[in-house]
Design a protein around this motif. Structure first.
Motif, PDB file in Angstrom:
ATOM      1  N   HIS B 177       0.609  -1.206   0.001  1.00  0.00           N
ATOM      2  CA  HIS B 177       0.326  -0.420   0.197  1.00  0.00           C
ATOM      3  C   HIS B 177       0.806   1.006  -0.361  1.00  0.00           C
ATOM      4  O   HIS B 177       0.450   1.684  -0.661  1.00  0.00           O
ATOM      5  CB  HIS B 177      -0.895   0.040   1.361  1.00  0.00           C
ATOM      6  CG  HIS B 177      -2.258  -0.639   1.172  1.00  0.00           C
ATOM      7  ND1 HIS B 177      -1.925  -1.941   1.772  1.00  0.00           N
ATOM      8  CD2 HIS B 177      -3.611  -0.444   0.454  1.00  0.00           C
ATOM      9  CE1 HIS B 177      -3.443  -2.764   1.319  1.00  0.00           C
ATOM     10  NE2 HIS B 177      -4.427  -1.320   0.781  1.00  0.00           N
ATOM     11  N   SER B 178       1.954   1.196   0.629  1.00  0.00           N
ATOM     12  CA  SER B 178       2.872   2.593   0.826  1.00  0.00           C
ATOM     13  C   SER B 178       3.998   2.768  -0.153  1.00  0.00           C
ATOM     14  O   SER B 178       4.946   3.355  -0.510  1.00  0.00           O
ATOM     15  CB  SER B 178       3.390   2.400   2.007  1.00  0.00           C
ATOM     16  OG  SER B 178       4.175   1.493   2.121  1.00  0.00           O
ATOM     17  N   LYS B 179       4.221   1.803  -1.384  1.00  0.00           N
ATOM     18  CA  LYS B 179       5.463   1.420  -2.027  1.00  0.00           C
ATOM     19  C   LYS B 179       6.847   1.825  -0.942  1.00  0.00           C
ATOM     20  O   LYS B 179       7.386   2.544  -2.052  1.00  0.00           O
ATOM     21  CB  LYS B 179       4.202   2.497  -3.214  1.00  0.00           C
ATOM     22  CG  LYS B 179       3.461   2.138  -4.161  1.00  0.00           C
ATOM     23  CD  LYS B 179       2.829   2.699  -4.987  1.00  0.00           C
ATOM     24  CE  LYS B 179       2.142   2.369  -5.870  1.00  0.00           C
ATOM     25  NZ  LYS B 179       0.599   2.858  -5.059  1.00  0.00           N
ATOM     26  N   CYS B 180       6.825   1.579  -0.387  1.00  0.00           N
ATOM     27  CA  CYS B 180       7.892   1.396   0.540  1.00  0.00           C
ATOM     28  C   CYS B 180       8.808   0.393   0.347  1.00  0.00           C
ATOM     29  O   CYS B 180       8.309  -0.781   0.513  1.00  0.00           O
ATOM     30  CB  CYS B 180       7.564   2.367   1.810  1.00  0.00           C
ATOM     31  SG  CYS B 180       7.341   3.799   2.191  1.00  0.00           S
ATOM     32  N   ASN B 181      10.371   0.746   0.344  1.00  0.00           N
ATOM     33  CA  ASN B 181      11.051  -0.114   0.969  1.00  0.00           C
ATOM     34  C   ASN B 181      11.348  -0.375   2.549  1.00  0.00           C
ATOM     35  O   ASN B 181      11.833   0.918   3.400  1.00  0.00           O
ATOM     36  CB  ASN B 181      12.777  -0.484   0.526  1.00  0.00           C
ATOM     37  CG  ASN B 181      12.902  -0.586  -1.132  1.00  0.00           C
ATOM     38  OD1 ASN B 181      11.688  -1.762  -1.191  1.00  0.00           O
ATOM     39  ND2 ASN B 181      13.170   0.071  -1.824  1.00  0.00           N
ATOM     40  N   ILE B 182      10.723  -1.234   3.108  1.00  0.00           N
ATOM     41  CA  ILE B 182      10.681  -1.529   4.400  1.00  0.00           C
ATOM     42  C   ILE B 182      11.662  -2.785   4.943  1.00  0.00           C
ATOM     43  O   ILE B 182      11.761  -3.814   4.628  1.00  0.00           O
ATOM     44  CB  ILE B 182       9.512  -1.850   5.474  1.00  0.00           C
ATOM     45  CG1 ILE B 182       8.688  -0.511   4.749  1.00  0.00           C
ATOM     46  CG2 ILE B 182       9.404  -2.006   6.660  1.00  0.00           C
ATOM     47  CD1 ILE B 182       7.265  -0.868   4.714  1.00  0.00           C
ATOM     48  N   ILE B 183      12.448  -2.378   5.793  1.00  0.00           N
ATOM     49  CA  ILE B 183      12.742  -2.973   6.925  1.00  0.00           C
ATOM     50  C   ILE B 183      13.109  -3.270   7.820  1.00  0.00           C
ATOM     51  O   ILE B 183      13.360  -2.792   9.229  1.00  0.00           O
ATOM     52  CB  ILE B 183      14.435  -4.010   6.920  1.00  0.00           C
ATOM     53  CG1 ILE B 183      14.919  -3.870   5.162  1.00  0.00           C
ATOM     54  CG2 ILE B 183      15.784  -4.774   7.034  1.00  0.00           C
ATOM     55  CD1 ILE B 183      15.958  -3.528   4.692  1.00  0.00           C
ATOM     56  N   VAL B 184      12.027  -4.659   8.712  1.00  0.00           N
ATOM     57  CA  VAL B 184      12.012  -4.853  10.370  1.00  0.00           C
ATOM     58  C   VAL B 184      13.260  -5.536  11.331  1.00  0.00           C
ATOM     59  O   VAL B 184      13.454  -6.405  10.893  1.00  0.00           O
ATOM     60  CB  VAL B 184      10.396  -5.301  10.375  1.00  0.00           C
ATOM     61  CG1 VAL B 184      10.176  -5.244  12.363  1.00  0.00           C
ATOM     62  CG2 VAL B 184       9.897  -4.721   9.980  1.00  0.00           C
ATOM     63  N   GLY B 185      13.753  -4.626  11.857  1.00  0.00           N
ATOM     64  CA  GLY B 185      14.753  -5.468  12.740  1.00  0.00           C
ATOM     65  C   GLY B 185      14.833  -5.828  13.967  1.00  0.00           C
ATOM     66  O   GLY B 185      13.048  -5.695  14.484  1.00  0.00           O
ATOM     67  N   GLN B 186      14.913  -7.535  14.208  1.00  0.00           N
ATOM     68  CA  GLN B 186      14.224  -7.850  15.670  1.00  0.00           C
ATOM     69  C   GLN B 186      13.721  -7.154  17.050  1.00  0.00           C
ATOM     70  O   GLN B 186      13.656  -7.127  17.816  1.00  0.00           O
ATOM     71  CB  GLN B 186      14.559  -9.887  16.159  1.00  0.00           C
ATOM     72  CG  GLN B 186      14.162 -10.570  14.773  1.00  0.00           C
ATOM     73  CD  GLN B 186      12.951 -10.030  15.354  1.00  0.00           C
ATOM     74  OE1 GLN B 186      12.379 -10.499  15.623  1.00  0.00           O
ATOM     75  NE2 GLN B 186      12.240 -10.611  13.566  1.00  0.00           N
ATOM     76  N   ASN B 187      15.090  -5.959  16.667  1.00  0.00           N
ATOM     77  CA  ASN B 187      15.682  -5.414  17.784  1.00  0.00           C
ATOM     78  C   ASN B 187      14.485  -4.028  18.219  1.00  0.00           C
ATOM     79  O   ASN B 187      14.752  -2.877  18.999  1.00  0.00           O
ATOM     80  CB  ASN B 187      16.707  -4.692  18.019  1.00  0.00           C
ATOM     81  CG  ASN B 187      16.994  -4.012  16.384  1.00  0.00           C
ATOM     82  OD1 ASN B 187      16.658  -4.276  15.511  1.00  0.00           O
ATOM     83  ND2 ASN B 187      18.506  -3.535  16.409  1.00  0.00           N
ATOM     84  N   GLY B 188      13.909  -3.940  16.668  1.00  0.00           N
ATOM     85  CA  GLY B 188      12.761  -2.909  16.777  1.00  0.00           C
ATOM     86  C   GLY B 188      12.468  -1.657  16.076  1.00  0.00           C
ATOM     87  O   GLY B 188      11.884  -0.565  15.717  1.00  0.00           O
ATOM     88  N   ARG B 189      14.244  -2.041  15.200  1.00  0.00           N
ATOM     89  CA  ARG B 189      14.516  -0.571  14.513  1.00  0.00           C
ATOM     90  C   ARG B 189      13.300  -0.575  12.879  1.00  0.00           C
ATOM     91  O   ARG B 189      13.783  -2.159  12.499  1.00  0.00           O
ATOM     92  CB  ARG B 189      16.035  -0.415  14.667  1.00  0.00           C
ATOM     93  CG  ARG B 189      16.542  -0.269  16.035  1.00  0.00           C
ATOM     94  CD  ARG B 189      17.360   1.110  15.668  1.00  0.00           C
ATOM     95  NE  ARG B 189      18.483   0.704  17.033  1.00  0.00           N
ATOM     96  CZ  ARG B 189      20.071   0.832  17.190  1.00  0.00           C
ATOM     97  NH1 ARG B 189      20.697   0.847  15.964  1.00  0.00           N
ATOM     98  NH2 ARG B 189      19.728   1.167  18.501  1.00  0.00           N
ATOM     99  N   VAL B 190      12.980  -0.167  12.122  1.00  0.00           N
ATOM    100  CA  VAL B 190      12.260  -0.272  11.706  1.00  0.00           C
ATOM    101  C   VAL B 190      12.758   0.828  10.201  1.00  0.00           C
ATOM    102  O   VAL B 190      12.919   1.609  10.854  1.00  0.00           O
ATOM    103  CB  VAL B 190      10.929  -0.107  11.162  1.00  0.00           C
ATOM    104  CG1 VAL B 190       9.952  -0.280   9.686  1.00  0.00           C
ATOM    105  CG2 VAL B 190      10.577  -1.010  12.263  1.00  0.00           C
ATOM    106  N   TRP B 191      13.417   0.032   9.317  1.00  0.00           N
ATOM    107  CA  TRP B 191      13.910   0.907   8.250  1.00  0.00           C
ATOM    108  C   TRP B 191      12.593   1.212   7.171  1.00  0.00           C
ATOM    109  O   TRP B 191      12.244   0.488   6.658  1.00  0.00           O
ATOM    110  CB  TRP B 191      15.406   0.769   7.255  1.00  0.00           C
ATOM    111  CG  TRP B 191      15.946   1.516   6.156  1.00  0.00           C
ATOM    112  CD1 TRP B 191      16.786   2.710   6.692  1.00  0.00           C
ATOM    113  CD2 TRP B 191      16.000   0.611   4.485  1.00  0.00           C
ATOM    114  NE1 TRP B 191      17.400   2.956   5.027  1.00  0.00           N
ATOM    115  CE2 TRP B 191      17.008   2.215   4.212  1.00  0.00           C
ATOM    116  CE3 TRP B 191      15.598   0.271   4.174  1.00  0.00           C
ATOM    117  CZ2 TRP B 191      16.733   2.256   2.794  1.00  0.00           C
ATOM    118  CZ3 TRP B 191      16.023  -0.036   2.967  1.00  0.00           C
ATOM    119  CH2 TRP B 191      16.535   1.137   2.305  1.00  0.00           C
ATOM    120  N   ILE B 192      13.128   2.913   6.701  1.00  0.00           N
ATOM    121  CA  ILE B 192      11.881   2.885   5.384  1.00  0.00           C
ATOM    122  C   ILE B 192      12.652   3.632   4.955  1.00  0.00           C
ATOM    123  O   ILE B 192      12.668   4.752   4.877  1.00  0.00           O
ATOM    124  CB  ILE B 192      10.338   3.151   6.032  1.00  0.00           C
ATOM    125  CG1 ILE B 192       9.698   2.302   6.890  1.00  0.00           C
ATOM    126  CG2 ILE B 192       9.024   4.139   5.182  1.00  0.00           C
ATOM    127  CD1 ILE B 192       8.700   3.338   8.239  1.00  0.00           C
TER     128      ILE B 192
END
Lengths: 234, 234
Positions: B177-192
């Motif tokens: 829906h957002s057309k973004c690249n997203i990486i979710v780290g298990q440590n709670g940091r999310v890269w968008i």
């Protein structure tokens, strides 16, 4: 003998209690505890790296409590910064909380607990311990139970619970004895017991007995406050 | 053989607090976030109860990141030594990234900053954790790389599984829906990273909503509505 309490409460009646969890966004855990006119806020940061390194324990984590009163918390301005009294209270708070905590998962780390009294009307160390134990639970630290604390005492020859400032400063009929206690309801242990004044052995036992009951009431409020943070959203 | 006082006192997915009794009787077994106290299974954390047959577990809803082997995390280069980097992964301790664990071949005595400089963001995998919580991470696996551009948001690490969803259903929906690249780290940091700011804001909003309401049932539908509405308004 004292006929009536200064604020008209029953002898084993607590002041009005209010507890709230999650009041500080940037902290890992936080809580506010209000009993009568005494308000304590607690914030937990960590587990995080401990500096200086010689304080680190490679076997388990370290708990570090700092108790402080704001300058405006008392009627005459309190000089900011630590003093003899706050250093002592920081230490007894630490010792009151440690028996319930399991810090084996956090070797070489520290868990910082900051307690700030923003309004004081007696029983500040007890309010601080109660708030800190909620904040620790909120921070996700494994613990056996919540610690509840209240002050009991003997004022004008009467055993009573949760003394306010007027009662603490009471001078007639033998004056006032103030006994702050902290209690673990799960196993019935006391983790804090200080005594300032004079009291008979039998009276002390009776005071602890009513303190125990009062702590159970506070414990229920703590549990309710912790559960409430997840109820707000639909 | 069943005795009379063997029963469970909580419902699945109920919110419990430290010290709360979850079940009586030796038929039940404690797992993470719980402990046995004589005949009782007691919670040691604030969180949701998970009942798996006879095994009781409490999944905590708050708390800082506890490293686990094979976790993919987002780290930031905090320091460098002779033989590697020290990476801040948001837990109590910095993780070690050895020069052996990067994809490029690095000569002895080379300037490490040429490969990963201070404040660079990495997606890395935890390979080993010692008893004293020394964490070793690697860059040698699929999908691990240095992050360029985009933005980082932080969520509570315990809510990461909710953001990802079952088999990644939630995160792929947000990505679509957002057309973004997203990486979710298990440590709670999310890269968008998105093509424009509006896309990134939409993804951020959705992830923040999940964090806020992670314990609510039927969250996927709510997030879907939020994303579709956000698309319409854009």
């Amino acid at each position: 003998m004292l006929e009536k309490r200064t604020d008209g409460r029953k002898f084993e009646e607590l002041r009005k209690i209010e507890a709230k969890v999650g009041i500080i966004k940037r902290a890992n855990g936080s809580a506010m505890f209000k009993i009568g006119d005494t308000i304590a806020i607690a914030a937990v940061y960590g587990p995080r790296e401990l500096h200086p390194r010689f304080l680190q324990n490679p076997e388990k984590g370290v708990l570090r409590c700092i108790y402080d009163m704001t300058t405006f918390s008392v009627s005459e301005r309190k000089k900011p910064g630590p003093n003899r009294r706050s250093t002592e209270i920081s230490l007894v708070t630490e010792k009151a909380l440690l028996p319930v905590l399991d810090l084996s998962m956090y070797p070489t780390s520290v868990i910082d607990v900051f307690i700030e009294i923003i309004q004081a009307n007696s029983g500040t160390r007890c309010a601080g311990i109660t708030a800190a134990s909620m904040a620790l639970a909120h921070a996700g630290i494994p613990m056996k139970d919540l610690v509840s604390a209240v002050s009991v005492g003997k004022v004008g020859g009467r055993i009573m619970v949760d003394l306010n400032k007027d009662e603490e400063d009471f001078k007639e009929f033998g004056g006032a004895t103030d006994i702050p206690i902290a209690y673990i309801p799960r196993n019935g242990e006391f983790t804090l017991l200080q005594l300032d004044g004079e009291i008979h052995k039998e009276e002390l036992i009776k005071a602890l007995e009513i303190g125990r009951e009062a702590c159970k009431i506070i414990h229920k409020e703590q549990q309710k406050a912790l559960k409430e943070i997840y109820k707000e959203i639909e | 053989m069943e005795t009379q006082n063997e029963n469970i006192l909580v419902k699945p997915r109920e919110i419990v607090v430290p010290g709360q009794v979850l079940a009586n009787g030796i038929d039940y077994l404690p797992n993470d976030g719980t402990y046995r106290d004589k005949n009782d299974i007691v919670s040691s954390k604030l969180g949701l109860v998970n009942i798996d047959g006879r095994v009781l577990k409490v999944v905590s809803l708050t708390g800082s990141y506890q490293p686990k082997e094979n976790d993919v995390v987002i780290g930031r280069i905090a320091d460098m030594g002779f033989s590697g980097w020290y990476v801040d992964i948001g837990s109590a301790h910095q993780a070690n990234l050895s020069i052996r664990d990067v994809v490029d071949f690095i000569d002895r005595g080379a300037d490490l900053a040429r490969y990963y400089d201070f404040d660079d963001l990495l997606v890395a995998k935890i390979v080993k954790i010692t008893r004293f919580k020394n964490v070793d991470i690697t860059m040698k696996a699929q999908g691990l790389r240095k992050l360029k551009g985009g933005k980082i948001i932080e969520i509570t690490p315990t809510k990461v599984p909710r953001v990802i969803g079952k088999q990644g259903s939630m995160i792929s929906m947000i990505k679509d829906h957002s057309k973004c690249n997203i990486i979710v780290g298990q440590n709670g940091r999310v890269w968008i990273q998105g093509d424009n700011v509006a896309d990134e804001i939409l993804a951020t909003k959705a992830i923040m909503k999940i964090e806020e309401a992670s314990h609510v049932d039927g969250l996927t539908n709510k997030i879907k509505e939020l994303l579709e509405e956000g698309r319409k308004n854009a």
